[in-house]
Design an enzyme around this catalytic site. Structure first.
Site, mmCIF file in Angstrom:
data_model
loop_
_atom_site.group_PDB
_atom_site.id
_atom_site.type_symbol
_atom_site.label_atom_id
_atom_site.label_comp_id
_atom_site.label_asym_id
_atom_site.label_seq_id
_atom_site.Cartn_x
_atom_site.Cartn_y
_atom_site.Cartn_z
ATOM 1 N N GLY A 275 -84.545 -46.125 -63.539
ATOM 2 C CA GLY A 275 -84.405 -46.853 -64.913
ATOM 3 C C GLY A 275 -82.977 -47.371 -64.759
ATOM 4 O O GLY A 275 -82.791 -48.621 -64.412
ATOM 5 N N ARG A 312 -73.891 -44.972 -76.121
ATOM 6 C CA ARG A 312 -73.403 -43.961 -75.003
ATOM 7 C C ARG A 312 -72.055 -43.549 -74.986
ATOM 8 O O ARG A 312 -71.868 -42.179 -74.780
ATOM 9 C CB ARG A 312 -73.603 -44.788 -73.473
ATOM 10 C CG ARG A 312 -75.250 -45.172 -73.362
ATOM 11 C CD ARG A 312 -75.355 -45.719 -71.936
ATOM 12 N NE ARG A 312 -75.191 -44.619 -71.024
ATOM 13 C CZ ARG A 312 -74.114 -44.351 -70.199
ATOM 14 N NH1 ARG A 312 -73.096 -45.270 -70.329
ATOM 15 N NH2 ARG A 312 -74.078 -43.267 -69.454
ATOM 16 N N CYS A 343 -68.960 -46.692 -90.172
ATOM 17 C CA CYS A 343 -67.757 -45.400 -90.653
ATOM 18 C C CYS A 343 -68.109 -44.099 -90.024
ATOM 19 O O CYS A 343 -69.088 -43.270 -90.641
ATOM 20 C CB CYS A 343 -68.584 -45.534 -92.071
ATOM 21 S SG CYS A 343 -68.106 -47.334 -92.848
ATOM 22 N N GLU A 344 -67.826 -43.817 -88.780
ATOM 23 C CA GLU A 344 -67.838 -42.682 -88.221
ATOM 24 C C GLU A 344 -66.605 -42.751 -87.323
ATOM 25 O O GLU A 344 -66.361 -43.474 -86.475
ATOM 26 C CB GLU A 344 -69.182 -42.418 -87.337
ATOM 27 C CG GLU A 344 -70.520 -42.486 -87.838
ATOM 28 C CD GLU A 344 -70.947 -41.165 -88.473
ATOM 29 O OE1 GLU A 344 -70.342 -40.437 -88.242
ATOM 30 O OE2 GLU A 344 -71.939 -41.194 -89.164
HETATM 31 C C1 LIG Z 1 -85.453 -41.356 -68.273
HETATM 32 C C2 LIG Z 1 -86.546 -41.026 -66.978
HETATM 33 C C3 LIG Z 1 -86.366 -41.855 -66.095
HETATM 34 C C4 LIG Z 1 -85.288 -42.830 -65.755
HETATM 35 O O1 LIG Z 1 -84.098 -42.211 -65.577
HETATM 36 P P1 LIG Z 1 -82.831 -42.835 -64.817
HETATM 37 O O2 LIG Z 1 -81.770 -42.182 -64.937
HETATM 38 O O3 LIG Z 1 -82.627 -44.060 -65.863
HETATM 39 O O4 LIG Z 1 -83.329 -43.357 -63.479
HETATM 40 C C5 LIG Z 1 -87.292 -41.415 -65.106
HETATM 41 N N1 LIG Z 1 -88.556 -40.575 -65.452
HETATM 42 C C6 LIG Z 1 -88.677 -39.986 -66.369
HETATM 43 C C7 LIG Z 1 -89.455 -38.839 -66.640
HETATM 44 C C8 LIG Z 1 -87.328 -40.027 -67.515
HETATM 45 O O5 LIG Z 1 -87.496 -39.419 -68.908
#
Ligand SMILES: *Cc1c(COP(=O)(O)O)cnc(C)c1O
Length: 416
Positions: A275, A312, A343-344
């Site tokens: 991801g 994050r 407001c945090e």
């Molecule tokens: C969140 C997730 C990913 C992606 O993770 P990254 O760190 O963004 O690469 C892949 N597989 C599962 C099952 C996830 O929950």
């Protein structure tokens, strides 16, 4: 060369000055580079050529239809964690036959939708989930392809909130229980065992946890083979990190080569679920300085983006570079807490940043392409930011800015 760079003191995305984008579309705004996205996908797959593989982009890191569509055109599959994400993938032109479905709490309705779409594989995370899937597939006269997400109990050496491969968290099935579960699954009429899956955490910057996990997965594959349960694919999850500050994650080629070295002689497909690595450094969050507020112990730069736009920092104390969109000559710098208007006290985007800025200046929060927009909310009744995709010298709106009226459109006041 990076797709975000300075030219004559101005920060550009591809061929467009971010200042122009802010003037045209306002702030806060997420800006993605199409070239950065496609380069990341190509680089990820380059090292895997010659071995059967499927790269399933983890939708939760950035579920924008335009981004899903771009990756789909490049041959990507998708890792989803909800029925909503399945609907997005299909709406974006993704191929259901390349979708793997992860997550600990799949509902009956989500299972039905995924079976109807004929997804590639369900990544099963508990015995109870297996029973439910077998029953639902039976009712639909279908056979559900599955892998179990095993918990290899390796330390991913990342932030505890994003480490998922240790015994004491909610994900996956215990390594010791896996064989019994595979045996049970292989006897079920409406289940077909396809793979072994693991995902040990996120923002990993070392190879060794991946390789340790893979060793354990391969041991399991061999045991299953001896028991007459053949495995067609190994899904090693996502988790490869990016550089936010000064991290040095393994290059894609190094990661791919290390994995292929372990797999080489086996006739088994490799599935990946990256991801962050594909989108994180392809996007920035553009924001404007509303006020500078000097103080005796701290100076604050109050900007128009906040924790609801980019969670994050507040959630994990994560670091993002913060850069001026136009560099000033001769302006004195100061050290700022860069904070939003929410407001945090936890609403910050960066601590102790040395910046030469004045009221009205634009800032770019870098590396905001992953888990930025996807984790955003409407807290404080703040409309979510516009999303833009730069392609060469063109800027495309890929998600309109929300209007305040959208935010309470589903609500009602009670009659007196
Ligand atoms: C969140 C997730 C990913 C992606 O993770 P990254 O760190 O963004 O690469 C892949 N597989 C599962 C099952 C996830 O929950």
């Amino acid at each position: 060369m990076s797709n975000f760079y300075y030219q004559d003191g101005e920060l550009f995305c591809e061929q467009v000055a971010l200042r122009e984008i802010a003037e045209r579309f306002g702030t806060p705004a997420y800006v993605y580079s199409r070239a950065a996205l496609s380069q990341a996908f190509s680089a990820f797959t380059a090292g895997l050529q010659g071995h059967d593989h499927l790269v399933c982009f983890a939708v939760k890191s950035n579920p924008s239809l335009a981004i899903l569509n771009l990756f789909a055109q490049m041959g990507a599959g998708f890792d989803i964690v909800s029925g909503g994400e399945l609907a997005r993938v299909l709406a974006a032109g993704g191929d259901a036959g390349k979708v793997v479905f992860s997550g600990v709490g799949k509902t009956a309705e989500e299972m039905r939708a995924a079976l109807k779409a004929n997804i590639r594989c369900f990544n099963i995370e508990s015995a109870a989930e297996l029973e439910r899937l077998n029953q639902i597939a039976g009712e639909m006269n279908k056979v559900a392809p599955v892998s179990f997400r095993v918990n290899p109990d390796v330390d991913a050496k990342t932030h505890p909130y994003i480490s998922t491969g240790l015994k004491n968290n909610k994900f996956g099935v215990a390594y010791e229980d896996a064989i019994a579960l595979y045996q049970r699954a292989s006897q079920m009429p409406n289940i077909a065992v396809h793979g072994v899956d693991c995902h040990i955490g996120s923002q990993l910057t070392e190879l060794s946890p991946f390789l340790d996990a893979l060793d354990r997965v391969l041991w399991l594959v061999d045991q299953l083979h001896d028991l007459g349960i053949p495995i067609q694919h190994i899904d090693i999850g996502g988790g490869i990190g990016i550089c936010y500050q000064d991290e040095t994650p393994p290059a894609f080629a190094e990661y791919a080569q290390a994995i292929l070295n372990k797999i080489a002689q086996r006739n088994i497909q490799l599935v990946f679920e990256p991801g962050r690595a594909l989108v994180g450094n392809a996007g920035v969050l553009l924001t404007q300085v509303e006020y500078l507020k000097p103080g005796s112990s701290k100076n604050f730069a109050i900007v128009d983006a906040a924790m609801n736009d980019l969670m994050r920092p507040a959630l994990y104390d994560a670091y993002h570079h913060i850069q001026p969109v136009v560099q000033h000559q001769g302006l004195k710098s100061a050290v700022y807490e860069v904070v939003g208007p929410v407001c945090e006290s936890g609403d910050f985007l960066g601590h102790d940043r040395e910046l030469a800025i004045q009221q009205g200046d634009l800032l770019a929060i870098m590396s905001a392409g992953a888990y930025g927009m996807s984790m955003s909310s409407n807290y404080n009744t703040r409309p979510r930011a516009i999303e833009l995709m730069v392609d060469g010298d063109q800027v495309h709106v890929i998600r309109a800015r929300e209007q305040v009226s959208d935010l309470f459109a589903l609500e009602k006041v009670l009659k007196a």
